[in-house]
Design a protein around this motif. Structure first.
Motif, mmCIF file in Angstrom:
data_model
loop_
_atom_site.group_PDB
_atom_site.id
_atom_site.type_symbol
_atom_site.label_atom_id
_atom_site.label_comp_id
_atom_site.label_asym_id
_atom_site.label_seq_id
_atom_site.Cartn_x
_atom_site.Cartn_y
_atom_site.Cartn_z
ATOM 1 N N GLY A 310 0.800 -1.219 0.000
ATOM 2 C CA GLY A 310 0.000 0.000 0.000
ATOM 3 C C GLY A 310 0.831 1.266 0.000
ATOM 4 N N LYS A 311 0.239 2.351 0.503
ATOM 5 C CA LYS A 311 0.880 3.667 0.469
ATOM 6 C C LYS A 311 2.098 3.729 1.391
ATOM 7 C CE LYS A 311 -3.016 6.574 -0.951
ATOM 8 N NZ LYS A 311 -2.317 6.973 -2.189
ATOM 9 N N ILE A 312 2.950 4.706 1.104
ATOM 10 C CA ILE A 312 4.164 4.907 1.908
ATOM 11 C C ILE A 312 3.771 5.708 3.145
ATOM 12 C CG2 ILE A 312 6.507 5.812 1.934
ATOM 13 C CD1 ILE A 312 6.411 5.675 -1.192
ATOM 14 N N ASN A 313 3.582 5.013 4.252
ATOM 15 C CA ASN A 313 3.290 5.663 5.531
ATOM 16 C C ASN A 313 3.818 4.794 6.662
ATOM 17 O OD1 ASN A 313 1.294 3.640 6.099
ATOM 18 N ND2 ASN A 313 -0.240 4.824 4.956
ATOM 19 N N ALA A 314 3.782 5.332 7.870
ATOM 20 C CA ALA A 314 4.380 4.635 9.006
ATOM 21 C C ALA A 314 3.698 3.306 9.285
ATOM 22 C CB ALA A 314 4.338 5.526 10.245
ATOM 23 N N GLU A 315 2.381 3.283 9.204
ATOM 24 C CA GLU A 315 1.651 2.043 9.499
ATOM 25 C C GLU A 315 2.078 0.911 8.567
ATOM 26 O OE1 GLU A 315 -2.952 0.313 9.662
ATOM 27 O OE2 GLU A 315 -2.570 2.420 9.134
ATOM 28 N N ASN A 316 2.130 1.186 7.282
ATOM 29 C CA ASN A 316 2.493 0.146 6.325
ATOM 30 C C ASN A 316 3.967 -0.224 6.402
ATOM 31 O OD1 ASN A 316 -0.114 -0.113 5.371
ATOM 32 N ND2 ASN A 316 0.159 1.408 3.749
ATOM 33 N N LEU A 317 4.812 0.751 6.690
ATOM 34 C CA LEU A 317 6.238 0.448 6.847
ATOM 35 C C LEU A 317 6.483 -0.428 8.076
ATOM 36 C CD1 LEU A 317 8.364 3.591 5.896
ATOM 37 C CD2 LEU A 317 8.594 1.271 5.006
ATOM 38 N N LYS A 318 5.729 -0.216 9.134
ATOM 39 C CA LYS A 318 5.862 -1.079 10.315
ATOM 40 C C LYS A 318 5.535 -2.524 9.961
ATOM 41 C CE LYS A 318 4.646 2.432 13.757
ATOM 42 N NZ LYS A 318 3.579 2.879 14.689
ATOM 43 N N ARG A 319 4.476 -2.727 9.185
ATOM 44 C CA ARG A 319 4.126 -4.088 8.766
ATOM 45 C C ARG A 319 5.251 -4.708 7.947
ATOM 46 N NH1 ARG A 319 0.144 -5.401 5.371
ATOM 47 N NH2 ARG A 319 -0.024 -3.361 4.357
ATOM 48 N N ALA A 320 5.846 -3.909 7.080
ATOM 49 C CA ALA A 320 6.938 -4.414 6.245
ATOM 50 C C ALA A 320 8.163 -4.763 7.081
ATOM 51 C CB ALA A 320 7.298 -3.378 5.187
ATOM 52 N N HIS A 321 8.522 -3.899 8.023
ATOM 53 C CA HIS A 321 9.661 -4.179 8.898
ATOM 54 C C HIS A 321 9.426 -5.450 9.704
ATOM 55 C CE1 HIS A 321 12.295 -0.372 9.103
ATOM 56 N NE2 HIS A 321 11.531 -0.269 8.017
ATOM 57 N N ALA A 322 8.202 -5.615 10.198
ATOM 58 C CA ALA A 322 7.885 -6.808 10.996
ATOM 59 C C ALA A 322 8.045 -8.078 10.169
ATOM 60 C CB ALA A 322 6.466 -6.709 11.545
ATOM 61 N N LEU A 323 7.618 -8.049 8.916
ATOM 62 C CA LEU A 323 7.756 -9.231 8.067
ATOM 63 C C LEU A 323 9.226 -9.516 7.770
ATOM 64 C CD1 LEU A 323 6.561 -11.527 6.473
ATOM 65 C CD2 LEU A 323 6.122 -9.950 4.580
ATOM 66 N N ILE A 324 9.988 -8.482 7.502
ATOM 67 C CA ILE A 324 11.429 -8.662 7.258
ATOM 68 C C ILE A 324 12.091 -9.291 8.485
ATOM 69 C CG2 ILE A 324 13.632 -7.453 6.955
ATOM 70 C CD1 ILE A 324 12.165 -7.488 4.388
ATOM 71 N N GLU A 325 11.750 -8.791 9.658
ATOM 72 C CA GLU A 325 12.369 -9.284 10.893
ATOM 73 C C GLU A 325 11.945 -10.714 11.221
ATOM 74 O OE1 GLU A 325 11.637 -6.437 13.979
ATOM 75 O OE2 GLU A 325 12.872 -4.890 13.040
ATOM 76 N N SER A 326 10.851 -11.174 10.640
ATOM 77 C CA SER A 326 10.398 -12.545 10.883
ATOM 78 C C SER A 326 11.213 -13.569 10.100
ATOM 79 C CB SER A 326 8.924 -12.690 10.489
ATOM 80 O OG SER A 326 8.769 -12.742 9.068
ATOM 81 N N ASN A 327 12.035 -13.068 9.141
ATOM 82 C CA ASN A 327 12.837 -13.932 8.270
ATOM 83 C C ASN A 327 11.980 -14.871 7.420
ATOM 84 O OD1 ASN A 327 15.462 -12.997 9.063
ATOM 85 N ND2 ASN A 327 15.224 -14.139 10.972
ATOM 86 N N ARG A 328 10.759 -14.450 7.127
ATOM 87 C CA ARG A 328 9.868 -15.279 6.321
ATOM 88 C C ARG A 328 9.447 -14.575 5.028
ATOM 89 N NH1 ARG A 328 8.000 -19.787 8.636
ATOM 90 N NH2 ARG A 328 6.143 -19.843 7.316
ATOM 91 N N ALA A 329 10.114 -13.471 4.727
ATOM 92 C CA ALA A 329 9.773 -12.741 3.506
ATOM 93 C C ALA A 329 10.256 -13.510 2.281
ATOM 94 C CB ALA A 329 10.395 -11.355 3.527
ATOM 95 N N LYS A 330 9.466 -13.467 1.213
ATOM 96 C CA LYS A 330 9.834 -14.066 -0.072
ATOM 97 C C LYS A 330 9.872 -12.944 -1.091
ATOM 98 C CE LYS A 330 6.795 -15.851 -2.769
ATOM 99 N NZ LYS A 330 5.708 -16.681 -3.350
ATOM 100 N N GLY A 331 11.017 -12.732 -1.719
ATOM 101 C CA GLY A 331 11.111 -11.615 -2.645
ATOM 102 C C GLY A 331 11.062 -10.289 -1.899
ATOM 103 N N LYS A 332 10.556 -9.239 -2.572
ATOM 104 C CA LYS A 332 10.611 -7.900 -2.000
ATOM 105 C C LYS A 332 9.225 -7.344 -1.660
ATOM 106 C CE LYS A 332 13.695 -5.752 -1.469
ATOM 107 N NZ LYS A 332 14.421 -4.835 -2.361
#
Length: 338
Positions: A310-332
């Motif tokens: 979605g849009k570039i904002n803090a809420e969506n970036l937090k979700r993205a950071h959380a997924l990255i930190e879970s080490n379960r992200a596939k692709g970008k």
């Protein structure tokens, strides 16, 4: 201008870990481009900086090192771009990041965006592309002559992640290497095969045993993209005599003496080195991004975008950071628009 920043290094679950802010618009000088950011992607480096690098008291820090956008203004010394050009780049770790409406970046580390990708598809690629290209061709010094690499192999540890997803494609399209990717889930294994890996092995098991199980010979080149310290004993065992190993992660400790009897060389890849130290060959990143744009436009390489958040904002970036930190992200993971 709108931006997403933080004032303290906090766990991503904290409400203040990333916040929406308004900042003054920057001005382009020297060889800088002022880019109107249309899309960004999120990388592990974003989460590392957020957790470990706190801004000075009372200050905010903007992170993010992948963007695609449109040149809005140029500095007086710019020669490679003009206003209105569509660009993609990964930025400079020593400067403000791309999580903002407007962003300054040195033209020497910027490329022309592939014409056949939208901004989100393009934003998925720059940082991982530069890392993968430099690792493969600058650090491991793999030949781009397919004949010269016939009979040799490349093991990509963590092949389903951002860097691995582009590294597998570059190796398959530009070399004659046999590519072995690692994954631990059926969906990530299938992803790696679609990108061009000849074999997939399970990195939840000892990698040297997995190589032996497939009846494969010792590996010529190893690209270890994560958990290097965990896999180090297996890497030392499976790598071929006079082979090469390249790392991008930050292992707590590895005993490099295990490579000595095989005369194996060890290489580090850090894509910010050229911009951080203003090296004489800094403009190579401009050229390689243009080279890969051509590969994308001809269909040889595809975007590694996996999820649009979605849009570039803090809420969506937090979700993205959380997924990255879970080490379960596939692709970008990509965000677009303000």
């Amino acid at each position: 201008m709108k931006a997403i920043a933080y004032r303290k290094s906090l766990p991503i679950e904290d409400a203040e870990s990333l916040i929406d802010v308004e900042l003054p618009a920057p001005q382009a000088g020297g060889r800088d481009l002022l880019v109107e950011v249309r899309a960004i992607s999120v990388n592990p480096v974003d989460t590392k900086i957020r957790r470990n690098v706190a801004p000075a008291d009372g200050q905010t820090k903007v992170i993010g090192w992948d963007a695609a956008g449109v040149v809005k203004a140029v500095g007086p010394d710019v020669t490679l771009f003009k206003v209105g050009d569509e660009v993609w780049y990964a930025g400079d770790l020593t400067r403000a990041g791309t999580n903002s409406e407007l962003h300054l970046v040195d033209e020497r580390i910027v490329g022309f965006k592939p014409k056949n990708l939208d901004f989100a598809q393009a934003a998925a690629l720059p940082l991982t592309t530069i890392t993968a290209w430099e690792l493969l061709f600058d650090r491991l010094a793999v030949s781009r002559d397919a004949g010269a690499t016939q009979g040799k192999s490349l093991l990509v540890i963590g092949a389903a992640g951002g860097v691995g997803s582009i590294l597998v494609q570059l190796a398959r399209q530009l070399t004659g290497l046999t590519i072995i990717g690692t994954a631990s889930r059926p969906e990530t294994g299938e992803w790696i095969k679609q990108l061009g890996a000849h074999h997939v092995i399970d990195h939840s098991k000892p990698l040297n045993e997995e190589i032996a199980r497939l009846g494969l010979p010792p590996v010529t080149y190893v690209a270890s993209l994560n958990q290097t310290d965990h896999h180090w004993p297996a890497i030392s065992e499976l790598v071929a005599p006079q082979g090469k190993v390249a790392l991008i992660d930050d292992p707590a400790a590895i005993d490099v003496r295990t490579l000595k009897r095989k005369s194996v060389s060890l290489h580090w890849e850090f894509m910010y080195t050229r911009s951080m130290f203003q090296t004489d060959d800094m403009q190579q990143q401009h050229q390689l991004l243009n080279d890969v744009a051509t590969l994308v436009e001809t269909g040889a390489v595809k975007t590694t975008l996996a999820e649009r958040f979605g849009k570039i904002n803090a809420e969506n970036l937090k979700r993205a950071h959380a997924l990255i930190e879970s080490n379960r992200a596939k692709g970008k993971i990509v965000l677009e628009g303000f």
